[in-house]
Design a protein around this motif. Structure first.
Motif, PDB file in Angstrom:
ATOM      1  N   GLU A   1       4.640   7.173   1.898  1.00 24.26           N
ATOM      2  CA  GLU A   1       5.133   6.042   2.680  1.00 24.26           C
ATOM      3  C   GLU A   1       4.375   4.783   2.288  1.00 24.26           C
ATOM      4  O   GLU A   1       3.233   4.835   1.829  1.00 24.26           O
ATOM      5  CB  GLU A   1       5.001   6.327   4.180  1.00 24.26           C
ATOM      6  N   LYS A   2       5.055   3.639   2.477  1.00 29.22           N
ATOM      7  CA  LYS A   2       4.508   2.356   2.039  1.00 29.22           C
ATOM      8  C   LYS A   2       4.386   1.382   3.202  1.00 29.22           C
ATOM      9  O   LYS A   2       5.115   1.481   4.189  1.00 29.22           O
ATOM     10  CB  LYS A   2       5.442   1.719   0.995  1.00 29.22           C
ATOM     11  N   PHE A   3       3.468   0.433   3.015  1.00 26.11           N
ATOM     12  CA  PHE A   3       3.328  -0.678   3.959  1.00 26.11           C
ATOM     13  C   PHE A   3       3.121  -1.939   3.132  1.00 26.11           C
ATOM     14  O   PHE A   3       2.345  -1.932   2.161  1.00 26.11           O
ATOM     15  CB  PHE A   3       2.121  -0.455   4.885  1.00 26.11           C
TER      16      PHE A   3
ATOM     17  N   LYS B   1      -1.255  -4.681  10.354  1.00 25.90           N
ATOM     18  CA  LYS B   1      -1.528  -3.338  10.865  1.00 25.90           C
ATOM     19  C   LYS B   1      -0.319  -2.464  10.555  1.00 25.90           C
ATOM     20  O   LYS B   1       0.790  -2.774  10.987  1.00 25.90           O
ATOM     21  CB  LYS B   1      -1.755  -3.412  12.379  1.00 25.90           C
ATOM     22  N   SER B   2      -0.541  -1.417   9.790  1.00 26.07           N
ATOM     23  CA  SER B   2       0.577  -0.516   9.473  1.00 26.07           C
ATOM     24  C   SER B   2       0.705   0.536  10.563  1.00 26.07           C
ATOM     25  O   SER B   2      -0.204   0.748  11.356  1.00 26.07           O
ATOM     26  CB  SER B   2       0.334   0.161   8.122  1.00 26.07           C
TER      27      SER B   2
ATOM     28  N   TRP C   1       0.868  -1.185   0.000  1.00 28.50           N
ATOM     29  CA  TRP C   1       0.000   0.000   0.000  1.00 28.50           C
ATOM     30  C   TRP C   1       0.903   1.234   0.000  1.00 28.50           C
ATOM     31  O   TRP C   1       1.869   1.304   0.768  1.00 28.50           O
ATOM     32  CB  TRP C   1      -0.860   0.035   1.265  1.00 28.50           C
ATOM     33  N   THR C   2       0.573   2.196  -0.828  1.00 23.49           N
ATOM     34  CA  THR C   2       1.333   3.450  -0.873  1.00 23.49           C
ATOM     35  C   THR C   2       0.368   4.606  -0.641  1.00 23.49           C
ATOM     36  O   THR C   2      -0.677   4.691  -1.300  1.00 23.49           O
ATOM     37  CB  THR C   2       2.017   3.624  -2.244  1.00 23.49           C
TER      38      THR C   2
ATOM     39  N   THR D   1      -3.723   4.840   7.651  1.00 22.75           N
ATOM     40  CA  THR D   1      -3.189   3.553   8.096  1.00 22.75           C
ATOM     41  C   THR D   1      -3.882   2.439   7.310  1.00 22.75           C
ATOM     42  O   THR D   1      -4.891   2.675   6.643  1.00 22.75           O
ATOM     43  CB  THR D   1      -3.438   3.296   9.597  1.00 22.75           C
ATOM     44  N   VAL D   2      -3.319   1.238   7.409  1.00 21.21           N
ATOM     45  CA  VAL D   2      -3.904   0.051   6.797  1.00 21.21           C
ATOM     46  C   VAL D   2      -4.011  -0.982   7.910  1.00 21.21           C
ATOM     47  O   VAL D   2      -2.993  -1.497   8.392  1.00 21.21           O
ATOM     48  CB  VAL D   2      -3.000  -0.487   5.659  1.00 21.21           C
TER      49      VAL D   2
END
Ligand SMILES: [Cu+2]
Length: 118
Positions: free
Chosen positions: A89-91, A81-82, A63-64, A72-73
């Motif tokens: 920022e990426k997760f 959980k990011s 995710w970006t 958040t994700v």
């Protein structure tokens, strides 16, 4: 009789070509599977895109945050959980089990998405 043998011989290149074509398709399919091992979700304008992402087992989803607002994700089932993601920022999370993974943004709970792992 002689004619029948000649037909078999003349057919041989076609059979070989068909086998080669079959092999190259297998290679293409393998390449496709390799490409499918990662996928992207963009966060923009308070939404996840695509909202529903379908991937194969073993796929890493990244995710970006393309929004100028932190998001958040967070998985509904706490599978992932990011941290709070600032702009760009990426997760990433790798899905190793079949299932449907609904998630949301904990800052804006109306932002929801789903990853389907087949
Ligand atoms: Cu958000």
């Amino acid at each position: 009789m002689r004619r029948r043998v000649w037909n078999l011989v003349s057919a041989a290149p076609l059979v070989i070509a068909a086998l080669l074509a079959g092999n190259s398709r297998t290679l293409a399919e393998r390449a496709e599977q390799t490409q499918a091992s990662s996928a992207e979700v963009k966060i923009d304008n308070f939404s996840f895109g695509p909202t529903t992402l379908t991937v194969a087992v073993g796929t890493t989803v990244t995710w970006t945050n393309r929004d100028d607002i932190p998001h958040t994700v967070v998985s509904d089932d706490k599978v992932f959980k990011s941290k709070v993601l600032d702009t760009d920022e990426k997760f990433s999370f790798t899905f190793t089990k079949l299932g449907t993974y609904p998630y949301f943004c904990s800052v804006h709970p109306k932002m929801t998405g789903k990853v389907v792992v087949q």
